[in-house]
Design a protein around this motif. Sequence first.
Motif, PDB file in Angstrom:
ATOM      1  N   ASP A  15      49.702 -36.906 -15.944  1.00 35.40           N
ATOM      2  CA  ASP A  15      50.022 -38.172 -15.290  1.00 35.40           C
ATOM      3  C   ASP A  15      50.961 -39.012 -16.147  1.00 35.40           C
ATOM      4  O   ASP A  15      51.835 -39.719 -15.619  1.00 35.40           O
ATOM      5  CB  ASP A  15      48.739 -38.950 -14.987  1.00 35.40           C
ATOM      6  CG  ASP A  15      47.834 -38.211 -14.012  1.00 35.40           C
ATOM      7  OD1 ASP A  15      48.370 -37.630 -13.055  1.00 35.40           O
ATOM      8  OD2 ASP A  15      46.623 -38.210 -14.221  1.00 35.40           O
ATOM      9  N   GLN A  16      50.782 -38.952 -17.462  1.00 36.25           N
ATOM     10  CA  GLN A  16      51.674 -39.694 -18.355  1.00 36.25           C
ATOM     11  C   GLN A  16      53.099 -39.147 -18.273  1.00 36.25           C
ATOM     12  O   GLN A  16      54.068 -39.912 -18.278  1.00 36.25           O
ATOM     13  CB  GLN A  16      51.167 -39.613 -19.792  1.00 36.25           C
ATOM     14  CG  GLN A  16      49.832 -40.323 -20.024  1.00 36.25           C
ATOM     15  CD  GLN A  16      49.365 -40.184 -21.465  1.00 36.25           C
ATOM     16  OE1 GLN A  16      50.111 -40.470 -22.395  1.00 36.25           O
ATOM     17  NE2 GLN A  16      48.140 -39.740 -21.656  1.00 36.25           N
ATOM     18  N   GLU A  39      63.348 -27.237 -20.856  1.00 34.83           N
ATOM     19  CA  GLU A  39      61.910 -27.395 -21.050  1.00 34.83           C
ATOM     20  C   GLU A  39      61.520 -27.628 -22.514  1.00 34.83           C
ATOM     21  O   GLU A  39      60.751 -28.560 -22.800  1.00 34.83           O
ATOM     22  CB  GLU A  39      61.195 -26.169 -20.488  1.00 34.83           C
ATOM     23  CG  GLU A  39      59.703 -26.305 -20.369  1.00 34.83           C
ATOM     24  CD  GLU A  39      59.085 -25.081 -19.706  1.00 34.83           C
ATOM     25  OE1 GLU A  39      58.998 -24.028 -20.386  1.00 34.83           O
ATOM     26  OE2 GLU A  39      58.709 -25.154 -18.533  1.00 34.83           O
ATOM     27  N   PRO A  40      62.041 -26.843 -23.487  1.00 38.06           N
ATOM     28  CA  PRO A  40      61.656 -27.074 -24.891  1.00 38.06           C
ATOM     29  C   PRO A  40      62.018 -28.472 -25.386  1.00 38.06           C
ATOM     30  O   PRO A  40      61.266 -29.074 -26.152  1.00 38.06           O
ATOM     31  CB  PRO A  40      62.435 -25.990 -25.651  1.00 38.06           C
ATOM     32  CG  PRO A  40      62.664 -24.912 -24.647  1.00 38.06           C
ATOM     33  CD  PRO A  40      62.898 -25.638 -23.358  1.00 38.06           C
ATOM     34  N   ARG A  41      63.179 -28.977 -24.934  1.00 32.56           N
ATOM     35  CA  ARG A  41      63.591 -30.307 -25.371  1.00 32.56           C
ATOM     36  C   ARG A  41      62.690 -31.392 -24.788  1.00 32.56           C
ATOM     37  O   ARG A  41      62.323 -32.349 -25.477  1.00 32.56           O
ATOM     38  CB  ARG A  41      65.049 -30.581 -24.969  1.00 32.56           C
ATOM     39  CG  ARG A  41      65.618 -31.822 -25.672  1.00 32.56           C
ATOM     40  CD  ARG A  41      67.012 -32.158 -25.196  1.00 32.56           C
ATOM     41  NE  ARG A  41      67.920 -31.018 -25.310  1.00 32.56           N
ATOM     42  CZ  ARG A  41      69.152 -31.011 -24.816  1.00 32.56           C
ATOM     43  NH1 ARG A  41      69.611 -32.048 -24.130  1.00 32.56           N
ATOM     44  NH2 ARG A  41      69.922 -29.936 -24.977  1.00 32.56           N
ATOM     45  N   PHE A  46      58.585 -35.497 -25.287  1.00 28.17           N
ATOM     46  CA  PHE A  46      57.354 -36.120 -24.814  1.00 28.17           C
ATOM     47  C   PHE A  46      56.150 -35.806 -25.700  1.00 28.17           C
ATOM     48  O   PHE A  46      55.105 -36.426 -25.580  1.00 28.17           O
ATOM     49  CB  PHE A  46      57.042 -35.666 -23.380  1.00 28.17           C
ATOM     50  CG  PHE A  46      58.040 -36.115 -22.350  1.00 28.17           C
ATOM     51  CD1 PHE A  46      58.872 -37.206 -22.571  1.00 28.17           C
ATOM     52  CD2 PHE A  46      58.143 -35.451 -21.146  1.00 28.17           C
ATOM     53  CE1 PHE A  46      59.783 -37.624 -21.620  1.00 28.17           C
ATOM     54  CE2 PHE A  46      59.054 -35.854 -20.180  1.00 28.17           C
ATOM     55  CZ  PHE A  46      59.884 -36.946 -20.419  1.00 28.17           C
ATOM     56  N   GLY A  47      56.297 -34.806 -26.589  1.00 26.30           N
ATOM     57  CA  GLY A  47      55.178 -34.416 -27.434  1.00 26.30           C
ATOM     58  C   GLY A  47      54.046 -33.790 -26.648  1.00 26.30           C
ATOM     59  O   GLY A  47      52.868 -34.092 -26.869  1.00 26.30           O
ATOM     60  N   VAL A  48      54.413 -32.907 -25.696  1.00 27.99           N
ATOM     61  CA  VAL A  48      53.407 -32.296 -24.821  1.00 27.99           C
ATOM     62  C   VAL A  48      53.563 -30.778 -24.812  1.00 27.99           C
ATOM     63  O   VAL A  48      54.557 -30.245 -25.293  1.00 27.99           O
ATOM     64  CB  VAL A  48      53.546 -32.827 -23.374  1.00 27.99           C
ATOM     65  CG1 VAL A  48      53.310 -34.328 -23.337  1.00 27.99           C
ATOM     66  CG2 VAL A  48      54.915 -32.475 -22.789  1.00 27.99           C
TER      67      VAL A  48
END
Length: 239
Positions: A15-16, A39-41, A46-48
Amino acid sequence: MKQGTMRIERKRVTDQIIDRLVSMIADGKFKPGDKLPPEPRLMEQFGVGRSSLREAVGALSLTGMLTVRPGYGTHVSAAWGESATQPLRWGMFMGWREKIHEFIEARVAIEEALVGMAAERATEADMAEIKRCHELLKSSKVTKRQAIHADLVFHAAIAKASHNSVLARFIEELRQPIKNWMEQKASLFGGYDKVFEQHETVLEAILARDPPRARRAMREHLEAVGERLTAALIERRAR
């Protein structure tokens, strides 16, 4: 918990991510048609983890805000532009599980009404067109893109056969989210065999001019797919 106190739930990572992506698009950092970073960036930014990011992107693609095409990456849907300010579409992102459920409910309600009218009002030409669109799914050589197109035109032909331009317009407004629904369905479930069988049941009811049976068949078709699709999107987080 003491009486009068209120528990504050911690917002899930997915959700974040959705909130961040929606805010970035609303602020103009990503504009309609723009390609999102790889995607990797995004994971680093986002640190996810990958599963949470993919769940978020899958949810937003289902609602039509993002378009995911293998080999081309993820883009902000070109259809969003000014329409992103429309409450019907903008509201679909907040509390995405609930909103996806509401989208499924809305689609079921509209298409159930349309198919009932089609069973009553369809001309011979309308019926021939619905049948033609249905047959497009039959070929064993049909590609995923062709299957999605056949799925779209089948439902569009039913809407036209209802001879209710207002309800048909509502479905047209939902065309992009519906297309993303179908893309997710094709990606997650593979073949279209089940869909063909369900469309067959809907078609038979229309040809028999049996509105209650047609409405029931359409509801069962959309609810069955909707439940599987929602469960699959949520399950991605656990991978």
